[in-house]
Design a protein around this motif. Structure first.
Motif, short mmCIF file in Angstrom:
data_model
loop_
_atom_site.label_atom_id
_atom_site.label_comp_id
_atom_site.label_asym_id
_atom_site.label_seq_id
_atom_site.Cartn_x
_atom_site.Cartn_y
_atom_site.Cartn_z
N SER A 169 43.12 46.48 38.27
CA SER A 169 41.92 47.22 37.89
C SER A 169 40.94 46.30 37.17
CB SER A 169 42.29 48.39 36.98
OG SER A 169 42.83 47.88 35.76
N ASP A 170 39.71 46.78 37.00
CA ASP A 170 38.71 46.01 36.26
C ASP A 170 39.18 45.74 34.84
OD1 ASP A 170 37.09 46.03 38.48
OD2 ASP A 170 35.83 47.68 37.78
N TYR A 171 39.87 46.72 34.24
CA TYR A 171 40.36 46.53 32.87
C TYR A 171 41.39 45.41 32.81
CZ TYR A 171 43.03 47.27 28.61
OH TYR A 171 43.68 47.07 27.42
N ILE A 172 42.36 45.45 33.72
CA ILE A 172 43.38 44.40 33.73
C ILE A 172 42.75 43.05 34.01
CG2 ILE A 172 45.35 43.51 35.06
CD1 ILE A 172 46.41 46.36 35.19
N GLN A 173 41.82 43.01 34.96
CA GLN A 173 41.18 41.74 35.29
C GLN A 173 40.45 41.16 34.08
OE1 GLN A 173 38.81 41.99 38.81
NE2 GLN A 173 38.85 39.79 39.15
N SER A 174 39.87 42.02 33.26
CA SER A 174 39.15 41.54 32.07
C SER A 174 40.10 40.99 31.01
CB SER A 174 38.33 42.69 31.47
OG SER A 174 39.17 43.66 30.86
N ARG A 175 41.38 41.32 31.10
CA ARG A 175 42.36 40.86 30.11
C ARG A 175 43.04 39.56 30.54
NH1 ARG A 175 44.94 44.84 27.22
NH2 ARG A 175 45.92 43.09 26.12
N TYR A 223 45.80 32.22 40.35
CA TYR A 223 44.87 33.34 40.26
C TYR A 223 43.87 33.30 41.41
CZ TYR A 223 41.30 36.48 38.37
OH TYR A 223 40.39 37.49 38.20
N LEU A 224 43.45 32.11 41.80
CA LEU A 224 42.54 31.97 42.93
C LEU A 224 43.14 32.59 44.20
CD1 LEU A 224 40.08 30.80 44.44
CD2 LEU A 224 41.32 28.60 44.56
N PHE A 225 44.40 32.29 44.48
CA PHE A 225 45.04 32.86 45.66
C PHE A 225 45.22 34.38 45.52
CE2 PHE A 225 46.20 28.43 46.42
CZ PHE A 225 45.98 28.33 47.79
N LEU A 226 45.44 34.86 44.30
CA LEU A 226 45.57 36.29 44.07
C LEU A 226 44.27 37.02 44.40
CD1 LEU A 226 47.09 38.80 42.99
CD2 LEU A 226 46.24 38.18 40.71
N ILE A 227 43.13 36.52 43.92
CA ILE A 227 41.87 37.23 44.17
C ILE A 227 41.42 37.08 45.62
CG2 ILE A 227 41.13 37.24 41.77
CD1 ILE A 227 39.30 34.90 42.36
N ILE A 228 41.85 36.01 46.29
CA ILE A 228 41.60 35.92 47.73
C ILE A 228 42.38 37.02 48.45
CG2 ILE A 228 42.01 34.55 49.81
CD1 ILE A 228 41.41 32.05 48.14
N ARG A 229 43.64 37.18 48.10
CA ARG A 229 44.46 38.22 48.72
C ARG A 229 43.87 39.60 48.46
NH1 ARG A 229 49.67 41.44 46.91
NH2 ARG A 229 47.94 42.26 45.69
N ASN A 230 43.26 39.78 47.29
CA ASN A 230 42.66 41.07 46.93
C ASN A 230 41.24 41.22 47.45
OD1 ASN A 230 45.04 41.50 45.60
ND2 ASN A 230 44.18 41.71 43.57
N LYS A 231 40.79 40.24 48.26
CA LYS A 231 39.49 40.28 48.94
C LYS A 231 38.30 40.19 47.98
CE LYS A 231 41.34 42.99 52.79
NZ LYS A 231 41.20 44.19 53.63
N HIS A 232 38.49 39.58 46.83
CA HIS A 232 37.37 39.32 45.92
C HIS A 232 36.79 37.95 46.31
CE1 HIS A 232 39.46 42.06 42.71
NE2 HIS A 232 39.08 42.72 43.78
N TYR A 233 36.23 37.89 47.50
CA TYR A 233 35.91 36.61 48.11
C TYR A 233 34.83 35.83 47.37
CZ TYR A 233 38.73 38.26 52.04
OH TYR A 233 39.76 38.72 52.81
N TYR A 234 33.81 36.50 46.92
CA TYR A 234 32.71 35.75 46.30
C TYR A 234 33.08 35.25 44.91
CZ TYR A 234 30.23 37.14 50.40
OH TYR A 234 29.87 37.31 51.71
N GLN A 235 33.87 36.02 44.19
CA GLN A 235 34.42 35.53 42.94
C GLN A 235 35.34 34.34 43.22
OE1 GLN A 235 36.88 38.39 40.88
NE2 GLN A 235 37.48 36.93 39.29
#
Length: 259
Positions: A38-44, A56-68
């Motif tokens: 969630s946004d809350y967990i990501q902020s922590r 973490y980079l591979f995690l956010i790719i898997r989660n489709k947060h491509y531009y981040q």
């Protein structure tokens, strides 16, 4: 332990234990659906080591947060110094290019293959290039790369599924290749698609094959990354069945769910 429990521990420990906790949180999130972050967990989440940032980079790719992921990838390429770290980051860049800028994929893939660090990530490179070739309808190249992948137990799945999918069902598929490793060692979602292809090459009826795809394999699409490539595989199998039976009902329903 759950992510909230790990975050609670994070607050009461000091560095470098904090980085260990953060790495464990990444591991837990990788085993959960993307919605778990969630946004809350990501902020922590806070990372100081290059290893955690790469994970973490591979995690956010898997989660489709491509531009981040693109921003983080470029930042890490500027700061990473160890060859293994830079090679991993370039693998992440290949995945991003495949997903959002496929026109530049081949150039980057070729550049990485000529880099002195290439042997460190050769298996990952083959895996990504195989899927990219398949997605670009370059089946000859995809087949060659998947045939390399199935030699290794780590990459046997899902490579064997795509080799089976591309194989002409009128020609016998090598059972020796199909049974190279114990499928019980792999995720259930892989096992079910594997079972489908075993049934297909054993000449099970089209109604049985369609029912298995629809009732079992379709429901596990969310277990794969990237989803779109498994969606395409199942779609094409349903289309092949419909071409043989003349009944396109399940194919139309699949279109409605995933288009």
């Amino acid at each position: 332990m759950s992510v909230p429990e790990l975050l609670a521990i994070y607050e009461i420990v000091q560095s470098p234990i904090r980085e260990v906790i953060m790495n464990r949180i990444i591991d837990v999130l990788e085993s959960m659906p993307p919605s778990a972050m969630s946004d809350y967990i990501q902020s922590r989440l806070h990372f100081h080591t290059i290893r955690n940032q790469i994970d973490y980079l591979f995690l956010i790719i898997r989660n489709k947060h491509y531009y981040q992921a693109v921003a983080l990838c470029e930042s890490l390429l500027r700061s990473a110094t160890l060859p293994i770290d830079r090679a991993k980051i370039r693998i992440a860049k290949l995945i991003l290019l495949h997903q959002i800028d496929p026109r530049h994929f081949d150039l980057e893939a070729q550049a990485l293959s000529n880099d002195p660090s290439f042997p460190l990530v050769r298996e990952d490179w083959i895996h990504i290039c195989a899927f990219h070739a398949y997605n670009q309808n370059d089946y000859d190249r995809a087949q060659l790369l998947f045939e390399e992948e199935i030699k290794n137990q780590k990459t046997f799945f899902p490579a064997i599924l795509f080799l089976a999918h591309m194989h002409d069902p009128k020609i016998e598929f090598s059972q020796e290749v199909f049974c190279r490793y114990n499928i019980q060692d792999y995720p259930v979602a892989y096992q079910h698609l594997y079972t489908y292809f075993k049934m297909k090459f054993s000449h099970s009826s089209f109604s049985i094959l369609e029912s298995y795809l629809w009732n079992i394999c379709r429901k596990e699409i969310k277990e794969f990354y990237p989803e779109n490539i498994i969606i395409r595989l199942i779609h094409d199998e349903l289309e092949w069945i419909s071409e043989n039976t003349g009944n396109r009902t399940k194919l139309y329903m699949f279109h409605q769910q995933f288009d």
